[in-house]
Design a protein around this motif. Sequence first.
Motif, PDB file in Angstrom:
ATOM      1  N   GLY A  48       0.766  -1.239   0.000  1.00 14.83           N
ATOM      2  CA  GLY A  48       0.000   0.000   0.000  1.00 14.83           C
ATOM      3  C   GLY A  48       0.800   1.294   0.000  1.00 14.83           C
ATOM      4  O   GLY A  48       0.252   2.348   0.305  1.00 14.83           O
ATOM      5  N   SER A  49       2.083   1.238  -0.412  1.00 13.98           N
ATOM      6  CA  SER A  49       2.839   2.499  -0.353  1.00 13.98           C
ATOM      7  C   SER A  49       2.370   3.482  -1.442  1.00 13.98           C
ATOM      8  O   SER A  49       2.366   4.698  -1.217  1.00 13.98           O
ATOM      9  CB  SER A  49       4.344   2.253  -0.442  1.00 13.98           C
ATOM     10  OG  SER A  49       4.738   1.933  -1.741  1.00 13.98           O
TER      11      SER A  49
ATOM     12  N   ASP B 268      -5.901  -5.464  -4.639  1.00 11.74           N
ATOM     13  CA  ASP B 268      -4.791  -6.430  -4.674  1.00 11.74           C
ATOM     14  C   ASP B 268      -5.323  -7.819  -4.359  1.00 11.74           C
ATOM     15  O   ASP B 268      -6.367  -7.965  -3.728  1.00 11.74           O
ATOM     16  CB  ASP B 268      -3.695  -6.055  -3.666  1.00 11.74           C
ATOM     17  CG  ASP B 268      -2.360  -6.708  -4.009  1.00 11.74           C
ATOM     18  OD1 ASP B 268      -1.468  -5.995  -4.514  1.00 11.74           O
ATOM     19  OD2 ASP B 268      -2.196  -7.927  -3.799  1.00 11.74           O
TER      20      ASP B 268
ATOM     21  N   ASP C  68      -8.710 -10.214  -7.866  1.00 13.22           N
ATOM     22  CA  ASP C  68      -7.734 -10.532  -8.916  1.00 13.22           C
ATOM     23  C   ASP C  68      -8.016  -9.617 -10.109  1.00 13.22           C
ATOM     24  O   ASP C  68      -9.109  -9.679 -10.694  1.00 13.22           O
ATOM     25  CB  ASP C  68      -7.930 -12.009  -9.296  1.00 13.22           C
ATOM     26  CG  ASP C  68      -6.957 -12.462 -10.375  1.00 13.22           C
ATOM     27  OD1 ASP C  68      -6.292 -11.600 -10.969  1.00 13.22           O
ATOM     28  OD2 ASP C  68      -6.890 -13.673 -10.616  1.00 13.22           O
TER      29      ASP C  68
ATOM     30  N   ASP D   2       1.115  -1.255 -10.282  1.00 15.97           N
ATOM     31  CA  ASP D   2       2.492  -1.663  -9.988  1.00 15.97           C
ATOM     32  C   ASP D   2       2.569  -3.186  -9.981  1.00 15.97           C
ATOM     33  O   ASP D   2       3.358  -3.778  -9.256  1.00 15.97           O
ATOM     34  CB  ASP D   2       2.865  -1.085  -8.600  1.00 15.97           C
ATOM     35  CG  ASP D   2       4.349  -1.153  -8.295  1.00 15.97           C
ATOM     36  OD1 ASP D   2       5.142  -1.279  -9.250  1.00 15.97           O
ATOM     37  OD2 ASP D   2       4.719  -1.090  -7.113  1.00 15.97           O
TER      38      ASP D   2
HETATM   39  N1  SAM Z   1       2.543  -0.657  -5.369  1.00 14.70           N
HETATM   40  C1  SAM Z   1       2.633  -1.501  -4.197  1.00 14.70           C
HETATM   41  C2  SAM Z   1       3.078  -0.630  -3.046  1.00 14.70           C
HETATM   42  O1  SAM Z   1       3.488   0.480  -3.299  1.00 14.70           O
HETATM   43  O2  SAM Z   1       2.993  -1.070  -1.907  1.00 14.70           O
HETATM   44  C3  SAM Z   1       3.568  -2.671  -4.417  1.00 14.70           C
HETATM   45  C4  SAM Z   1       3.011  -3.668  -5.394  1.00 14.70           C
HETATM   46  S1  SAM Z   1       3.881  -5.164  -5.408  1.00 14.70           S
HETATM   47  C5  SAM Z   1       5.329  -4.754  -6.282  1.00 14.70           C
HETATM   48  C6  SAM Z   1       3.016  -6.117  -6.583  1.00 14.70           C
HETATM   49  C7  SAM Z   1       1.638  -6.549  -6.130  1.00 14.70           C
HETATM   50  O3  SAM Z   1       0.959  -7.111  -7.244  1.00 14.70           O
HETATM   51  C8  SAM Z   1       1.621  -7.623  -5.035  1.00 14.70           C
HETATM   52  O4  SAM Z   1       1.058  -7.109  -3.858  1.00 14.70           O
HETATM   53  C9  SAM Z   1       0.738  -8.722  -5.635  1.00 14.70           C
HETATM   54  O5  SAM Z   1      -0.141  -9.306  -4.694  1.00 14.70           O
HETATM   55  C10 SAM Z   1      -0.041  -7.941  -6.691  1.00 14.70           C
HETATM   56  N2  SAM Z   1      -0.638  -8.798  -7.716  1.00 14.70           N
HETATM   57  C11 SAM Z   1      -0.018  -9.721  -8.468  1.00 14.70           C
HETATM   58  N3  SAM Z   1      -0.915 -10.327  -9.285  1.00 14.70           N
HETATM   59  C12 SAM Z   1      -2.125  -9.743  -9.040  1.00 14.70           C
HETATM   60  C13 SAM Z   1      -3.434  -9.934  -9.572  1.00 14.70           C
HETATM   61  N4  SAM Z   1      -3.669 -10.843 -10.520  1.00 14.70           N
HETATM   62  N5  SAM Z   1      -4.451  -9.180  -9.093  1.00 14.70           N
HETATM   63  C14 SAM Z   1      -4.217  -8.268  -8.118  1.00 14.70           C
HETATM   64  N6  SAM Z   1      -2.990  -8.036  -7.581  1.00 14.70           N
HETATM   65  C15 SAM Z   1      -1.958  -8.772  -8.036  1.00 14.70           C
END
Ligand code: SAM
Length: 356
Positions: free
Chosen positions: A53-54, A113, A129, A164
């Motif tokens: 969540g950043s 997410d 998803d 992201d």
């Molecule tokens: N932007 C976030 C932050 O600032 O905290 C960091 C995101 S992290 C790099 C990538 C995220 O993509 C993970 O939390 C993962 O659960 C999510 N993710 C991956 N596949 C996904 C999907 N099919 N649907 C929703 N979220 C997904």
Amino acid sequence: MGKSSKDKRDAYYRLAKEQGWRARSAFKLLQLDEEFNLFEGVTRVVDLCAAPGSWSQVLSRILIKGESFGRSAWEDRFARDRMAAFGLPSPPEEPAETPQLKPRKDVKIVSIDLQPMSPLEGITTLKADITHPSTIPLLLKALDEDYDPSSPSAAQPVDLVISDGAPDVTGLHDLDIYVQSQLLWAALNLALCVLKPGGKFVAKIFRANEVDLLYAQLRVMFARVHVSKPRSSRASSIEAFVVCEGFQPPPGFKASLENPLGPKSVPAKLEPQAPLRTVREDGVTVLDLGDEEDGRWIAPFLACGDLSAFDSDATYQLPKDRVTLDPVQPPTAPPYRRALEMRKAAGGAYGKTKGV
Ligand code: SAM
């Protein structure tokens, strides 16, 4: 790896904890905003793949609380040392006064997410998803309580969609790149359903073969497309971000909830505008969008963050009086939780050998 070794290795990891961000990714969005002024006039935002969540924190602090961000004292000191090493004029001893922002009115932020996310004030979080079609009506309902699936066009549009998204990296490059591209595609599909004309779309990409074709496809929907690498994104990583501005769906385009880029929503007359790709004799792929004199369109690449910002691949000498901080938000559902529970149930790491 102990927490102090990661502290030594990564300036942005340390800085995130000092400034209260849940992840170092916050700096990527802040540096993209510095370059592209992403939040200008923005009140309605969708944050995809948002956990922990950043990025949502950045949105909350800037849009809801009206905060602005200056450098921390030690970031400033390192900046001065680095500028001196390059023989460049140093930033002033006292950090420049940061501009005062105001909280904005009628802000709406929806974050999605797969993982559960600890709540953030003023932000609607959905555990869903983004690649699943059932997420679109969920999102539309979250954006607009009065949303009626029988008249989807009534849903209020948003100014900015950010994503992201990244898969759990396997190390098998082709697989990782493929899964990441599916996330990007899903994010774009969602964006096309909710963006208002003129809106912006920012998404993580992995720069790999054929990525130039993707840029050209985005260019069909947006007036300006840039590829950007913030200084907080490690140079060693193939990650970059597409920053698409000026959403301008082609005439006749109709977002479809079931298949936003499918034949039902994209009119046949769009086809001649679609990018053509030819591979020249010298092996260079040439994209034709028909809007450049020589028939080529190459997405401009922008590195953002100047030399005074931390280098994410460098290791810095830490001040002696520095204290290692705990992470701001420990993972809510870490994949290793079950292993810990099993170990605890068995009496700890040495459970089996106890009493021997
Ligand atoms: N932007 C976030 C932050 O600032 O905290 C960091 C995101 S992290 C790099 C990538 C995220 O993509 C993970 O939390 C993962 O659960 C999510 N993710 C991956 N596949 C996904 C999907 N099919 N649907 C929703 N979220 C997904």
